[in-house]
Enzyme design. Structure first.
Site, short mmCIF file in Angstrom:
data_model
loop_
_atom_site.label_atom_id
_atom_site.label_comp_id
_atom_site.label_asym_id
_atom_site.label_seq_id
_atom_site.Cartn_x
_atom_site.Cartn_y
_atom_site.Cartn_z
N SER A 262 0.75 -1.20 0.14
CA SER A 262 -0.08 -0.01 0.13
C SER A 262 0.89 1.17 -0.35
O SER A 262 2.05 0.99 0.36
CB SER A 262 -1.06 0.01 1.21
OG SER A 262 0.03 0.32 2.24
N LYS A 263 0.32 2.42 -0.21
CA LYS A 263 0.90 3.78 -0.27
C LYS A 263 1.53 3.84 1.06
O LYS A 263 2.71 4.69 1.15
CB LYS A 263 0.10 4.77 -0.82
CG LYS A 263 0.71 6.08 -0.61
CD LYS A 263 -0.28 7.11 -1.48
CE LYS A 263 -0.03 8.40 -0.71
NZ LYS A 263 1.30 8.83 -0.07
N ARG A 264 0.95 3.31 2.33
CA ARG A 264 1.37 3.63 3.36
C ARG A 264 2.49 2.86 3.91
O ARG A 264 3.51 3.45 4.23
CB ARG A 264 0.18 3.21 4.64
CG ARG A 264 -0.28 4.44 5.31
CD ARG A 264 -1.55 3.98 6.17
NE ARG A 264 -2.51 3.54 5.40
CZ ARG A 264 -3.06 2.41 5.57
NH1 ARG A 264 -2.86 1.52 6.69
NH2 ARG A 264 -4.16 2.09 4.71
#
Ligand code: GLU
Length: 508
Positions: A262-264
């Site tokens: 994920s972007k996180r």
């Protein structure tokens, strides 16, 4: 059957920045198309107007341009199967929705969202399908006149796919083998909405794949659950002879732990998940991109190619042309690929090392400018030599600056701990002698100067490490950098000597 021409497509929805997983999907399609002398189509799937994000389409196109992934036809490329933007194909979809309605493969449903919610509350695990459609408000349960009247009145409706229950639907996946799903678990998917006069993803996707003569659907694993429905749609239209082959690519997984990348993860561990920097038009948030972070496109391609595929041996560094030759869907893994971003950095280093110095020097120019150096004041030959001396120490072009700043300006400060360690009371006197030795060198290139200076230190019985490090401190400003005499060759005799003089002045 005659061999079909290979035609594949990359069909993003313009809902934001292109995720790195999407880039990999496009890359595999590109490799497959080129390997088979086929066509790669760029189609924009923008039938969900609520999720449309301005700028996304341009962003996606620019990303592929940067990465060197070329399309043969599609939005902005032209071609004979257009238009390639689904929002411009409304009339086509309407026609095919009509076909399904006429041959009894689909039906019209008037149930409002409230009515559907009420049913969900009433029946546990409610699903709109063969077991429930008989109690809903649709063209199967209502007289034709009433249906026509409601439509004439302007009532909103949807068209649903009439899925026959209890049938094993087989999807032959080139990566996963045969996947069998019983049709009873599928719901009567909405194919079209009168409200916006647009089809849903499923219908538009199938109609377009058919009309665009797509031979292979290569896409992310997240679309595997839709595949049985797509097979049934092909059949409902009577298109089974031209049904594409499917290949669902493994997920990209977090670098550590479990789950989808994920972007996180990127924010937390400090790596981009987008090809280019993305400025979110709504939130104003800026997300980093591989390009702006200093990755070379060739390195990104090579890195992504190996996330879910391997050439069957341990070869890692492969150019685009080699990838085209070696790529094979049969060597794609079924299980998810860990996003080892450190490997991406490693590839970048490898590609920096392989890049001709002259090219690297060109890439270095903007970095120099950003650091206040007028690159035009230096010859291309000089810049190429500089990068050749320091490139082994960097993973990114921008890091060349830290390794080479002393080639562009004499030190104004000297690293304190090196001064403490290497600059003693006796040093100025020895540096004075060194200046005399350097002055006497006729050929100031690396090897001859080295022989003379080392000869002098040995003859005098000086401490090799101390003298050489003081020399380096004076010229570089700290005790690091490439081979000393490669530095002095490039700086030249006058500059070298003037730096020693000013160190003696400043450090005493
Ligand atoms: N529009 C879908 C996406 O955004 C395309 C999926 C497919 O390739 O069928 O990925």
């Amino acid at each position: 059957m005659a061999e079909r021409k290979v035609r594949v497509r990359f069909a993003p929805s313009p809902t934001g920045a292109l995720h790195i997983g999407g880039v990999r999907t496009a890359l595999y399609n590109y490799l497959f198309a080129r390997q088979h002398n086929g066509d790669l189509i760029f189609r924009i799937e923008d039938t969900d107007s609520h999720r449309f994000v301005p700028g996304a389409e341009e962003y996606i196109l620019e990303s592929f341009k940067w990465l060197g992934i070329h399309f043969d036809e599609g939005v902005s490329f032209g071609g004979e199967h257009g238009p390639y933007r689904q929002s411009e194909r409304r009339e086509i979809y309407k026609k095919y929705v009509q076909v399904l309605l006429e041959n009894g493969k689909a039906y019209i449903a008037f149930d409002t969202p409230e009515e559907l919610d009420a049913k969900r509350a009433e029946i546990a695990n409610f699903q709109y399908d063969a077991s429930t459609r008989g109690m809903m408000r649709n063209s199967l349960t209502m007289p034709k006149e009433e249906v026509d009247a409601l439509i004439a009145e302007g009532k909103q409706y949807v068209v649903r796919f009439k899925i026959e229950p209890n049938e094993d639907v087989r999807v032959n996946d080139l990566i996963r083998g045969e996947v069998i799903i019983n049709s009873s678990i599928l719901d009567d998917k909405v194919l079209y909405k009168s409200a916006d006069e647009l089809p849903t993803y499923h219908l538009a996707n199938i109609v377009d794949d058919h009309l665009m003569e797509v031979s292979h659907v290569i896409r992310g694993e997240e679309w595997l659950p839709s595949a049985p429905l797509h097979v049934l749609l092909y059949r409902a239209f009577g298109w089974e002879d031209t049904m594409p082959e499917f290949a669902h690519l493994p997920l990209l997984l977090k670098p550590e732990g479990n789950g989808k990348l994920s972007k996180r993860d990127g924010d937390r561990l400090g790596f981009p998940v987008f090809p280019l920097e993305w400025h979110d038009p709504k939130s104003g948030d800026v997300s980093s991109g591989y390009r702006e972070s200093g990755y070379l496109p060739e390195a990104v391609i090579n890195f992504l190619a190996l996330l879910g595929w391997n050439p069957g041996n341990d070869q890692e560094v492969m150019s685009m042309d080699e990838l085209v030759k070696l790529f094979d869907l049969n060597h794609c893994s079924k299980s998810g690929a860990k996003f080892d971003y450190k490997k991406g950095t490693w590839f970048n280093h490898e590609y920096i090392m392989m890049k001709p110095d002259a090219e690297l020097a060109q890439l270095f120019k903007p970095v120099l400018a950003a650091n206040g150096v007028d690159a035009a004041a230096y010859s291309d030959v000089y810049l190429a030599k500089v990068v050749s001396l320091v490139k082994g120490r960097v993973n990114f072009v921008k890091e060349l600056w830290d390794q080479s700043r002393f080639f562009f300006a004499a030190p104004t400060q000297y690293a304190e701990k090196d001064v403490k360690k290497r600059w003693s009371e006796d040093t100025p006197r020895i540096m004075g002698e060194l200046i005399t030795v350097l002055e006497g060198i006729a050929d100031f290139s690396s090897k001859p100067s080295e022989d003379i200076v080392i000869g002098w230190i040995t003859e005098k019985g000086y401490h090799m490490g101390n003298v050489m490090n003081a020399f380096r401190l004076a010229v570089v400003g700290e005790c690091k950098g490439p081979h000393m005499f490669d530095i002095t060759e490039l700086l030249g005799k006058d500059e070298t000597i003037s730096r020693i003089r000013s160190a003696v002045e400043k450090l005493g």
